[in-house]
Design an enzyme around this catalytic site. Structure first.
Site, mmCIF file in Angstrom:
data_model
loop_
_atom_site.group_PDB
_atom_site.id
_atom_site.type_symbol
_atom_site.label_atom_id
_atom_site.label_comp_id
_atom_site.label_asym_id
_atom_site.label_seq_id
_atom_site.Cartn_x
_atom_site.Cartn_y
_atom_site.Cartn_z
ATOM 1 N N GLY A 385 0.828 -1.202 0.000
ATOM 2 C CA GLY A 385 0.000 0.000 0.000
ATOM 3 C C GLY A 385 0.859 1.247 0.000
ATOM 4 N N PRO A 386 0.248 2.411 -0.166
ATOM 5 C CG PRO A 386 -1.281 3.976 -0.916
ATOM 6 C CD PRO A 386 -1.201 2.619 -0.321
ATOM 7 C CB SER A 387 4.709 6.028 1.846
ATOM 8 O OG SER A 387 5.643 5.294 1.084
ATOM 9 N N GLY A 388 2.689 5.699 4.420
ATOM 10 C CA GLY A 388 1.847 6.398 5.380
ATOM 11 C C GLY A 388 0.469 5.798 5.555
ATOM 12 N N GLY A 390 -0.228 3.085 7.228
ATOM 13 C CA GLY A 390 -0.379 2.462 8.544
ATOM 14 C C GLY A 390 0.236 1.088 8.678
ATOM 15 C CE LYS A 391 3.234 -0.399 3.516
ATOM 16 N NZ LYS A 391 2.807 0.988 3.229
ATOM 17 C CD GLU A 515 8.605 -0.283 3.191
ATOM 18 O OE1 GLU A 515 7.973 -0.108 2.144
ATOM 19 O OE2 GLU A 515 9.001 0.638 3.916
#
Length: 591
Positions: A385-388, A390-391, A515
């Site tokens: 998902g996109p950065s920021g 909540g991962k 990551e």
């Protein structure tokens, strides 16, 4: 200057700390430090003995002057005088040492309490406080308390004993002259009370500014490469100069107070001394007071004046300690993690369930919203998902750095809250995007946190599994190679492989990869990915992936946007059903 209390008015913070001090808290703080009462009592008794001897010496002097003759100077009298002086000096030294030892031990215990507290504090505390500010409290604030307890308090106690004993003898010798001295006491108190309040405010401000400056220097020096790469030298010089100037201004304010206190005490003492000499001289001339009595009176007066001048230092240090106590108490009142509370649960073969979990750092700004998924044993669950989105916050919840705002997390049939932190974290292996290393050897970093001995053969084995054995072999000192602060002496790829070797050594049952290859070049990424594949075998693995090529074979991919799950399935399923995932794949695979 970077402010560790960003968004908070420092003056309001100082005022709150000043108002939070109570004597009950101060005594409770000292009681927690468990002072050595045996040393305190023995030191107090010896101090009483020393004071008693010092009170006898002026009486000898009085008798010597009033009945002076060459015949009175016999060898016995001289031996008694010399012995009294020597015994008084010896008992004073022993008492001072024992009281000082007690003070040093008390402060050492206090530092241990604060240090243990800092280690056990929850992660949110460190989100809101800079490291330099926190280290300032354990170093600078405990030093302030040490100065009071170990240095000033012993002198204060012995001074009080000396003053009380001297006043008793003075009343016995001549109560009229003694009353003249006592008149000065309430006057001095009226003068010192407002000065003391001023000193406390200045002290809290000075301690805050010292913490701010400590934060600035710690952050700047630890990020010196960023400073130089960004041509930030002039900015940091200006920030440091501003911090130094603030400390200078507050130090000058403190010097003003000290400049006022000293002369006031000296003026009062000299006034008393001149008054006593003048009044005593008149009494001697009128034959209502003997010369020996006047001399003895002056000697006792010095036993009052000398401690009284030290009391100004004591009360000044006491005001500083009030500020330090409030700051230390602020730390000690923070909630901590209980690592042993809960059951020890074997998570092997258990399903990890996240059920309707929401989380926010601030009440009106949710980060995660109604997250639900399951990670079955020996499966790979990936998060994209996109950065920021909540991962990483989700991983922090799984590590139990934070507690969900709502919802629950389970391992098997057990609520995660019911599992002890030691048990849970001991079965998790975590490899971050930029894995941390401590300043020390490779051996130290690999075995960090383990309580059992690990052989060199075991270390080389996990290094081989992590494809790290070759570069460690090539280093001059091998396993005893110093990696430098935060591992600056090894490359990013080498640092990641050492982190993987460290995870291998713990043989985790649940593996979390945040990551882990995102910041590496292609060559390092390939080698690290091979090591990760070894590590992931036969383990429940949770992966946050920036490069989707690393997760195409995951059993399940969960796509998170703005804190919500918007897609879930295998790589092929998401390609068919999720537009943004398909767009990400096309962008990355068609490069």
């Amino acid at each position: 200057m970077r402010n560790p209390n960003a968004g908070e008015n420092p003056e309001n913070s100082d005022r709150a700390l000043s108002q939070s001090f109570t004597w009950k808290k101060f005594m409770a703080l000292l009681n927690r430090a468990k002072p050595n009462m045996t040393f305190l009592i023995i030191g107090f008794i010896i101090s009483l003995l020393s004071t008693g001897i010092s009170l006898v010496i002026p009486l000898f002097t009085k008798n010597l002057i009033d009945g002076f003759s060459l015949k009175s100077l016999n060898i016995t009298f001289i031996i008694i005088i010399v012995a009294a002086f020597l015994l008084q000096a010896l008992t004073s030294a022993i008492s001072s040492y024992m009281m000082g030892y007690m003070g040093e031990q008390t402060v050492a215990n206090l530092r241990q309490i604060v240090w243990h507290k800092l280690i056990d504090l929850r992660v949110p505390y460190y989100d809101d406080h800079q490291t330099g500010e926190t280290t300032s409290r354990i170093i600078n604030d405990t030093t302030v308390v040490k100065s009071l307890v170990a240095d000033q308090l012993p002198s204060f106690i012995s001074g009080i004993l000396s003053m009380v004993g001297a006043f008793v003898v003075l009343f016995w010798m001549d109560w009229k002259m003694t009353l003249m001295i006592l008149v000065a006491v309430p006057i001095m108190a009226l003068l010192m009370v407002p000065i003391g309040k001023w000193m406390r405010r200045i002290s809290i401000q000075l301690q805050r500014q010292t913490a701010d400056f400590n934060s600035l220097t710690t952050e700047t020096l630890s990020e010196t490469r960023l400073v130089k790469a960004s041509n930030g030298e002039n900015i940091e010089i200006a920030n440091g100069d501003q911090g130094i100037h603030n400390l200078f201004q507050t130090g000058v304010s403190e010097a003003k107070i000290m400049a006022i206190v000293g002369p006031i005490m000296l003026l009062a003492m000299m006034g008393i001394l001149v008054t006593v000499i003048g009044y005593g001289g008149i009494r001697v001339e009128n034959h209502t007071l003997s010369v020996g009595t006047l001399v003895a009176f002056l000697l006792y007066l010095f036993q009052v004046i000398s401690p009284a001048t030290q009391f100004s230092q004591f009360f000044t240090q006491l005001q500083k300690t009030k500020g330090a106590t409030a700051r230390l108490d602020d730390i000690l009142e923070q909630p901590t993690e209980d690592l042993t509370a809960g059951a020890d649960v074997d998570v092997d073969g258990q399903t990890l369930s996240v059920e309707d979990v929401s989380f926010s750092y601030q009440p009106d700004k949710p980060i995660l919203k109604h997250i639900s998924f399951e990670a079955h044993p020996n499966s790979v669950v990936a998060f994209a998902g996109p950065s920021g989105s909540g991962k990483s916050t989700l991983f922090s919840l799984l590590e139990r750095f934070y507690e969900p705002t709502s919802g629950r997390i389970k391992i098997g049939d057990h609520e995660l809250d019911d599992v002890s932190l030691n048990s849970w974290r001991g079965q998790i292996g975590y490899v971050a995007q930029d894995s941390a290393l401590f300043a020390g050897t490779i051996r130290y970093n690999l075995t960090y946190g383990l309580t059992t001995q690990v052989s060199d053969d075991d270390l080389w084995h996990v290094l081989k599994l992590a494809f790290a054995d070759q570069f460690v072999h090539d280093m001059p000192d091998g396993l005893d190679m110093q990696v430098g602060e935060r591992g600056v002496k090894v490359s990013g790829g080498q640092r990641q492989r050492l982190a993987i070797a460290r995870a291998f050594l713990r043989n985790p049952k649940i593996l979390m990869l945040d990551e882990a290859t995102a910041s590496l070049d292609s060559e390092s990424e390939e080698m690290v990915q091979r090591a990760l594949n070894n590590l992931m075998a036969n383990r429940t693995t949770l992966v946050i992936a920036h490069r989707l090529s690393t997760i195409v074979d995951a059993n399940k991919i969960i796509f998170i946007e703005n804190g919500e799950i918007t897609g879930e399935g295998t790589h092929q399923e998401l390609l068919a059903s999720h537009d943004l995932y398909r767009q990400y794949v096309e962008e990355q695979f068609n490069k």
